[in-house]
Design a protein around this motif. Sequence first.
Motif, PDB file in Angstrom:
ATOM      1  N   ILE A 182       0.846  -1.166   0.000  1.00  0.00           N
ATOM      2  CA  ILE A 182       0.000   0.000   0.000  1.00  0.00           C
ATOM      3  C   ILE A 182       0.892   1.230   0.000  1.00  0.00           C
ATOM      4  CG2 ILE A 182      -1.688   1.318   1.303  1.00  0.00           C
ATOM      5  CD1 ILE A 182      -2.675  -1.301   2.444  1.00  0.00           C
ATOM      6  N   GLU A 183       0.542   2.184  -0.839  1.00  0.00           N
ATOM      7  CA  GLU A 183       1.295   3.424  -0.910  1.00  0.00           C
ATOM      8  C   GLU A 183       0.334   4.595  -0.800  1.00  0.00           C
ATOM      9  OE1 GLU A 183       4.578   5.652  -3.729  1.00  0.00           O
ATOM     10  OE2 GLU A 183       3.413   4.010  -4.538  1.00  0.00           O
ATOM     11  N   PHE A 184       0.676   5.554   0.039  1.00  0.00           N
ATOM     12  CA  PHE A 184      -0.087   6.786   0.183  1.00  0.00           C
ATOM     13  C   PHE A 184       0.582   7.845  -0.680  1.00  0.00           C
ATOM     14  CE2 PHE A 184      -0.611  10.903   2.384  1.00  0.00           C
ATOM     15  CZ  PHE A 184      -1.985  11.017   2.265  1.00  0.00           C
ATOM     16  N   ILE A 185      -0.191   8.430  -1.598  1.00  0.00           N
ATOM     17  CA  ILE A 185       0.314   9.482  -2.481  1.00  0.00           C
ATOM     18  C   ILE A 185      -0.598  10.691  -2.346  1.00  0.00           C
ATOM     19  CG2 ILE A 185       0.744  10.175  -4.863  1.00  0.00           C
ATOM     20  CD1 ILE A 185       1.274   7.234  -5.487  1.00  0.00           C
ATOM     21  N   SER A 186       0.009  11.843  -2.158  1.00  0.00           N
ATOM     22  CA  SER A 186      -0.730  13.092  -2.100  1.00  0.00           C
ATOM     23  C   SER A 186      -0.085  14.049  -3.095  1.00  0.00           C
ATOM     24  CB  SER A 186      -0.674  13.668  -0.679  1.00  0.00           C
ATOM     25  OG  SER A 186      -1.417  14.855  -0.601  1.00  0.00           O
ATOM     26  N   SER A 187      -0.853  14.453  -4.110  1.00  0.00           N
ATOM     27  CA  SER A 187      -0.336  15.327  -5.165  1.00  0.00           C
ATOM     28  C   SER A 187      -0.916  16.726  -5.020  1.00  0.00           C
ATOM     29  CB  SER A 187      -0.719  14.785  -6.546  1.00  0.00           C
ATOM     30  OG  SER A 187      -0.112  13.548  -6.761  1.00  0.00           O
ATOM     31  N   TYR A 188      -0.097  17.711  -5.299  1.00  0.00           N
ATOM     32  CA  TYR A 188      -0.506  19.108  -5.256  1.00  0.00           C
ATOM     33  C   TYR A 188      -0.344  19.682  -6.659  1.00  0.00           C
ATOM     34  CZ  TYR A 188      -0.169  18.211  -0.318  1.00  0.00           C
ATOM     35  OH  TYR A 188      -0.340  17.672   0.925  1.00  0.00           O
ATOM     36  N   ASN A 189      -1.470  20.133  -7.236  1.00  0.00           N
ATOM     37  CA  ASN A 189      -1.521  20.587  -8.622  1.00  0.00           C
ATOM     38  C   ASN A 189      -1.987  22.034  -8.701  1.00  0.00           C
ATOM     39  OD1 ASN A 189      -1.086  17.870  -9.817  1.00  0.00           O
ATOM     40  ND2 ASN A 189      -3.003  17.465  -8.782  1.00  0.00           N
ATOM     41  N   TYR A 190      -1.575  22.691  -9.775  1.00  0.00           N
ATOM     42  CA  TYR A 190      -2.060  24.029 -10.092  1.00  0.00           C
ATOM     43  C   TYR A 190      -2.178  24.115 -11.605  1.00  0.00           C
ATOM     44  CZ  TYR A 190      -2.452  29.082 -10.359  1.00  0.00           C
ATOM     45  OH  TYR A 190      -2.896  30.352 -10.619  1.00  0.00           O
TER      46      TYR A 190
END
Length: 67
Positions: free
Chosen positions: A1-9
């Motif tokens: 299991i991998e937790f990924i949090s992406s921040y986009n603009y």
Amino acid sequence: IEFISSYNYNKVELVRFSSSLGKFVGFTQFGLKVADQWNNNAAFLAGMNAQKETYCLNNVGNEHRNI
């Protein structure tokens, strides 16, 4: 299991946190600066690493039951 949090603009990914790496990675010039600042903040980094246990591991059973 991998937790990924992406921040986009504007549909461009600037920064991503990956629990397998345990740190933030920047994809643009601005994102590299932000990732460096966030990686140097030990409390923020520890909080992001803890999200894998609090969110992913508690809900993995729910997803597999519904499949």
